[in-house]
Structure formats: C-alpha cells, structure tokens
Design a protein around this motif. Sequence first.
Motif, PDB file in Angstrom:
ATOM      1  N   GLY A  21       0.799  -1.223   0.000  1.00  0.00           N
ATOM      2  CA  GLY A  21       0.000   0.000   0.000  1.00  0.00           C
ATOM      3  C   GLY A  21       0.829   1.269   0.000  1.00  0.00           C
ATOM      4  O   GLY A  21       0.295   2.358  -0.242  1.00  0.00           O
ATOM      5  N   THR A  22       2.130   1.152   0.262  1.00  0.00           N
ATOM      6  CA  THR A  22       2.983   2.345   0.225  1.00  0.00           C
ATOM      7  C   THR A  22       3.362   2.668  -1.220  1.00  0.00           C
ATOM      8  O   THR A  22       3.312   1.795  -2.101  1.00  0.00           O
ATOM      9  CB  THR A  22       4.258   2.148   1.050  1.00  0.00           C
ATOM     10  N   ARG A  23       3.771   3.904  -1.435  1.00  0.00           N
ATOM     11  CA  ARG A  23       4.200   4.334  -2.772  1.00  0.00           C
ATOM     12  C   ARG A  23       5.670   4.741  -2.744  1.00  0.00           C
ATOM     13  O   ARG A  23       6.177   5.243  -1.738  1.00  0.00           O
ATOM     14  CB  ARG A  23       3.353   5.504  -3.275  1.00  0.00           C
ATOM     15  N   VAL A  24       6.304   4.523  -3.886  1.00  0.00           N
ATOM     16  CA  VAL A  24       7.721   4.845  -4.016  1.00  0.00           C
ATOM     17  C   VAL A  24       7.865   6.344  -4.229  1.00  0.00           C
ATOM     18  O   VAL A  24       7.408   6.883  -5.240  1.00  0.00           O
ATOM     19  CB  VAL A  24       8.370   4.073  -5.183  1.00  0.00           C
ATOM     20  N   ASP A  25       8.504   7.003  -3.266  1.00  0.00           N
ATOM     21  CA  ASP A  25       8.697   8.445  -3.353  1.00  0.00           C
ATOM     22  C   ASP A  25      10.002   8.776  -4.081  1.00  0.00           C
ATOM     23  O   ASP A  25      10.034   9.595  -4.996  1.00  0.00           O
ATOM     24  CB  ASP A  25       8.699   9.037  -1.947  1.00  0.00           C
ATOM     25  N   LYS A  26      11.094   8.145  -3.653  1.00  0.00           N
ATOM     26  CA  LYS A  26      12.404   8.369  -4.273  1.00  0.00           C
ATOM     27  C   LYS A  26      13.164   7.060  -4.340  1.00  0.00           C
ATOM     28  O   LYS A  26      12.898   6.117  -3.583  1.00  0.00           O
ATOM     29  CB  LYS A  26      13.221   9.390  -3.467  1.00  0.00           C
ATOM     30  N   ILE A  27      14.132   7.016  -5.232  1.00  0.00           N
ATOM     31  CA  ILE A  27      14.982   5.831  -5.378  1.00  0.00           C
ATOM     32  C   ILE A  27      16.440   6.277  -5.437  1.00  0.00           C
ATOM     33  O   ILE A  27      16.789   7.183  -6.197  1.00  0.00           O
ATOM     34  CB  ILE A  27      14.625   5.025  -6.646  1.00  0.00           C
ATOM     35  N   ALA A  86       5.180   4.424  -7.987  1.00  0.00           N
ATOM     36  CA  ALA A  86       4.501   3.123  -8.035  1.00  0.00           C
ATOM     37  C   ALA A  86       4.016   2.713  -6.650  1.00  0.00           C
ATOM     38  O   ALA A  86       4.558   3.119  -5.621  1.00  0.00           O
ATOM     39  CB  ALA A  86       5.443   2.062  -8.592  1.00  0.00           C
ATOM     40  N   LYS A  87       3.006   1.868  -6.634  1.00  0.00           N
ATOM     41  CA  LYS A  87       2.419   1.364  -5.399  1.00  0.00           C
ATOM     42  C   LYS A  87       2.800  -0.104  -5.224  1.00  0.00           C
ATOM     43  O   LYS A  87       2.712  -0.902  -6.159  1.00  0.00           O
ATOM     44  CB  LYS A  87       0.894   1.506  -5.459  1.00  0.00           C
ATOM     45  N   ILE A 100      12.854 -13.138  -3.296  1.00  0.00           N
ATOM     46  CA  ILE A 100      11.810 -12.236  -2.811  1.00  0.00           C
ATOM     47  C   ILE A 100      11.371 -11.349  -3.972  1.00  0.00           C
ATOM     48  O   ILE A 100      12.217 -10.750  -4.667  1.00  0.00           O
ATOM     49  CB  ILE A 100      12.314 -11.364  -1.645  1.00  0.00           C
ATOM     50  N   THR A 101      10.064 -11.266  -4.169  1.00  0.00           N
ATOM     51  CA  THR A 101       9.518 -10.475  -5.276  1.00  0.00           C
ATOM     52  C   THR A 101       8.652  -9.347  -4.722  1.00  0.00           C
ATOM     53  O   THR A 101       7.730  -9.592  -3.936  1.00  0.00           O
ATOM     54  CB  THR A 101       8.695 -11.349  -6.229  1.00  0.00           C
ATOM     55  N   PHE A 102       8.960  -8.132  -5.150  1.00  0.00           N
ATOM     56  CA  PHE A 102       8.155  -6.963  -4.805  1.00  0.00           C
ATOM     57  C   PHE A 102       7.318  -6.610  -6.037  1.00  0.00           C
ATOM     58  O   PHE A 102       7.877  -6.374  -7.119  1.00  0.00           O
ATOM     59  CB  PHE A 102       9.044  -5.785  -4.417  1.00  0.00           C
ATOM     60  N   VAL A 103       6.020  -6.618  -5.862  1.00  0.00           N
ATOM     61  CA  VAL A 103       5.107  -6.377  -6.983  1.00  0.00           C
ATOM     62  C   VAL A 103       4.614  -4.926  -6.900  1.00  0.00           C
ATOM     63  O   VAL A 103       4.077  -4.502  -5.869  1.00  0.00           O
ATOM     64  CB  VAL A 103       3.924  -7.354  -6.968  1.00  0.00           C
ATOM     65  N   PHE A 104       4.789  -4.177  -8.008  1.00  0.00           N
ATOM     66  CA  PHE A 104       4.402  -2.767  -8.066  1.00  0.00           C
ATOM     67  C   PHE A 104       3.349  -2.551  -9.145  1.00  0.00           C
ATOM     68  O   PHE A 104       3.336  -3.262 -10.165  1.00  0.00           O
ATOM     69  CB  PHE A 104       5.622  -1.890  -8.405  1.00  0.00           C
ATOM     70  N   GLN A 105       2.528  -1.555  -8.940  1.00  0.00           N
ATOM     71  CA  GLN A 105       1.644  -1.062  -9.995  1.00  0.00           C
ATOM     72  C   GLN A 105       1.952   0.405 -10.238  1.00  0.00           C
ATOM     73  O   GLN A 105       2.084   1.188  -9.292  1.00  0.00           O
ATOM     74  CB  GLN A 105       0.173  -1.220  -9.606  1.00  0.00           C
ATOM     75  N   ASN A 106       2.097   0.749 -11.535  1.00  0.00           N
ATOM     76  CA  ASN A 106       2.399   2.140 -11.886  1.00  0.00           C
ATOM     77  C   ASN A 106       1.950   2.373 -13.320  1.00  0.00           C
ATOM     78  O   ASN A 106       1.750   1.419 -14.100  1.00  0.00           O
ATOM     79  CB  ASN A 106       3.896   2.412 -11.750  1.00  0.00           C
TER      80      ASN A 106
END
Length: 600
Positions: A21-27, A86-87, A100-106
């Motif tokens: 449920g969190t969103r990527v702010d910076k990388i 992305a979320k 480990i897989t992190f699934v994002f939607q963007n």
Amino acid sequence: MALDGVTLYYLVRELAPQLIGTRVDKIHQPEKEEVHLLLRGQGSSYRLLLNASATAARFHITTVNKKNPVTPPMFCMILRKHLEGAKIIAVEQEGLERLITFVFQNYNERGDLATYHLHLEIMGKHSNLILVERVNIIDGLKRYSHALSRYREVLPGRPYLTPPSQGKLEPTSDEDTWRAALYGEDNREDESENLSSKLTGILLKRLAGVSPELARELVLQAGLVEDTRLEQCGDIDLSRLFQSYRRLACPQPESPIEPCLYYMTKQASAFTFLPFQQYQSLSRESFASLNACISRFYDLKSSGNTLEAKRGSLKKVVQEHQAHLSKKLNIYEETLAEARSSLAYQKWGELLTANLYRIQPGASETTVEDYYEANLPQLTIPLDPQLTPNENAQRYYRLYNKAKATLNKTEPLKESALAELRYLESLLVSLEQAASLPELEEIHTELAEQGYVAAKSGPGQRNKKSGKLPDPVPRSYYSSTERQILVGRNNKQNEWLTLKKAKPTDLWLHVKEIPGSHVIVPLADGEEFPDDATLEEAAALAIYFSQARGSSQVPVDYTHVKNIKKPKEGKPGMVIYDKNWTLYLTPKTEVVERLLESGE
C-alpha cells in the motif's frame, strides 16, 4: 550469518503488512550493489534497503541514510523511470527459496496501468536485483549472458526465468515424507551415500530454507552432536530431529519468533529468529522485531567493515613511510660505516708528514713506524705515484675531513629517522587499538598535520559558539579501589592528557621504551602515590594499551607529571623524563578484563 529461507519467511511475514500500500517516493543507489526505495503511505515513511552483494545480500527497512553518488548509476535511473510513484501491491517469497519479489503497480509511458516485478535473488556471489514487466526483463543490477550462465540470460528484453529449483523438500508435517527425503529414497545411490554422511550436510542438501547454521541447530536441539552421521541415528533420534525440524524449519503464519543478536567480543556475530543453542556461550541481545535485529546486525557489520577499511588504509600509509625510512636508515648506516673506516686517514696523513724525508718520489707505498701504538708496529700506507709525498699526506687529510663532515651530517639524520620510526611505531599501536571511527579520524588528522596524508577539506567539528575544537575524550577506567585511571587513545590525546589535562602532581605511567598510551592516575592534593592496587592496575592498563600487550615481566616507568617534558621539535606524544621509578609486571587476565569492563 546469511539470510536463509526460513528467516526470510518471517521477515516477509513481518514487513509485508507495512510495505503493501505504500508508494515509491524516491529511489537511490548509494552503493554499487545496493538500492534504497523511499516509501510513503499509511501515515508513515520507510527506507527499504535492497542489497544484492555477494556477502551481504538482503532486504530490510533501515534508518541509515547513506551518501549518494553525484551521478546516479544506470540501473538507478531505470528504476526511477518505472517505479517512482509506483504502489507496492505484494511482497512474495517463492516457497522457502531465497527469492523475494516486490510487486508494483504504476502507469507506464503510454499511460496504461502496468504491473512490475522487482526480484531480489539472494544467491551468494550470484545475487541480483532484476526488474521485470510481464515476463520480460527491463534490466538487472548485474547483467550476464549465456557466456556466464547456460541456464538463463539477464539482459534487457530477455524473458525472466527464476533460478533453477534445487529439488529440496518444502515444509511438511508428515514425518514419513520427511524421512524419505532425508534418506534420499527417490535415488538408491543417494540413499547409500547418505547413510555415511553427516546429518548437517544431509539437512542442508535435502530441506528447503535451511542454512548451515540452521542445520547445525536442528541437530543440536535434537540432543545430537554436530558430527552425528545418519547411520548412527535410531528411530528415537530421528523422531527428536523431526520435532526440532517442525519447531525451527517449518514456519507457519502463527509461529512465534524471538529475534536475537549474538556478540563475540563486542562484535556482532550472528542473528536468529529464535534463541539458538549453538550460540549460548555468546552474549545475546533480544529485539522486538526481526527487521530491527537484522538491520542492527548489518549496520554493525558495515561499521566494522568501514572501520577495518579505514584502519587498513591508514596502516598502509604508515607502513609505506616505515619502509621508506628503513631504506634511508640502511643508506645512513652504510655511509656512516664507510666514514668511520676513513677516520684512520688522519693518522696516515700525520705518519706521512713525519716521514716525508724517507719517502721516494713516485713510490706506490711506504712502510713507516706507527708511533700511535705502544710497540711501534710497521704500517704500510698506499701512495699515489703521481703525487709528491707531501701531496699524498694532504690527500689523506682531505679524506679524513670529508669523512668527519659526513659523520657530523649523517648522525643527526640517522637519529631523526630513528625518532620518526619510533613515532610511526606508536601510530601503528594506536591504529591497532582504535575501536571506533572517531578514534581513527583523530589519527588521520594527526597524520595530516605531520604531512603524511592530505588534509581533509572543510573545517573540523568545532564548537559552534567558541569556534574551538572540543577537548579529546581519553579512555577512563576505575581501579578495584574506585580510583579513576585515564588512558590516551592516540599520540595527540597522550600529549593533551599529560601536558594539558593532568595536574603536575598527578602520576604518569608508560611502558619503558615501547610505543604505547600515556596513563594518568589523578591524585589528591598532598597525595604522592595512589594505593598499591591502583598503581598495579594502572601499570596493567599501560601494558595492555601498548606494543607489549600479552608480554610478561614488562617494565613500566612511572613518575609525576611535573617531571615530564616535551623535547624540542618532538613528534606528538613524545616526551622525556629523567626522574622515575620502574615497576615490572605480568598483568593478570582477570584484572585487565575487570578494568576494561569498568570503562566509560
């Protein structure tokens, strides 16, 4: 300890609710093989660390903000392009595999809602971080082709294939299935080999999610010794082993954990999701969360690596200067030996002068009586036939004067080089015994002030109000009679402690003619010496913080500070004294340990 599949299960179970449920702010990509995702959501912000290095591959939430490179690496730019904003919709683990897989939607470039998978593969030197859209790889932190892997390629546009399965048994509550896997009953050749193999090796080979440490723990908690072989196990042994397997290697959603961090000599040694019997001799720290435990372990490990890297680079500088000085000393020694042998030319010149009338012009040598010796022995002196007898005498006088001038010039150079070597030895002792980065920074500053390394740009950590550097903080210990004992951490601290901090009437100690720390025992007005126990324990600390650590019957000089002076143009920490007492001591281990534990 590396992250095994079981530990990863508990970590995913703990962090997934926070991350989903969190969103990527910076990388950011502060290191070559480490990516940080700054996440926001649910009224909180997180820094998710993803590391794909060979020795520390992992993921966890961290609070450490590392310095980023001026120009972001290419992989970082690709992640920013596709994942910023992305979320996170899922955090998944492939069975008990270290995948480990992190699934994002963007939204993609076309404005369509797209799903991205960021795969963290924790596989030792083959660890990787791979960004995938649908089934195709967008890019990987580490690229490689079929030239490096026959199984798959990690290149943009290639289909993503998960690492090949190792065919290990997934968690099971059926003991018969577990025993069959243990014996390798699907392979008769394997079964015969297994019987003579160690249980730890079999567990590691056959069971999913098990690391060497966990395999060892399964055996120990079953009441068996680490070297037990399968053929030595009876039915009861195997039943106990299965129960320890169910308890430790079959994670369940409701399984309780008690994260622990273990220390060996104040260094983080291992972390576990439950207390492990194999580490019971180590000091243990418990944590409320597995993430906090793992984060603390790798922070300490990183600090330790940084500390050792800094220590190594400074030691290299000192050792290079030592090698250079050693070469100069060899040259000085050769020059002095040659000059000393030429001092005899004065006598030859005087003997020739006294016998000029006896020397034939053009002679290549002459034999005269050596009246410098009691029995007047005959001495043959070589001559240059091209010179007159008087010119030969003057030549020997010139050679003597040259040798004397060489001695006068080279002796101070040799003494200076020896003093500098002693100073460098003291620096090496300080470097070996430095326990923190600030201590190494102080030594770096000292090296810069002495011209051995370039000074760092920018001002030091000065007091904002006064503009002055803060006073050094020496080590502080307490004797068995509760007397304070101060110990310098490096040369600059030694000098400050002895010549500025201490009172003239305080007691000063130092190992005799060996590099080490200055030790001060503060004394009350009118007090000449501390009690005997404090004196011996202060001497024990002087030995411990010196090059003589571990030696026996070590001489320790002690005197009052008023008798200590700094020689003219002396290096930091170098002092002289002419009135002192000497104590010979072999420190007792238990005494030193108690003193160190009393340190502030």
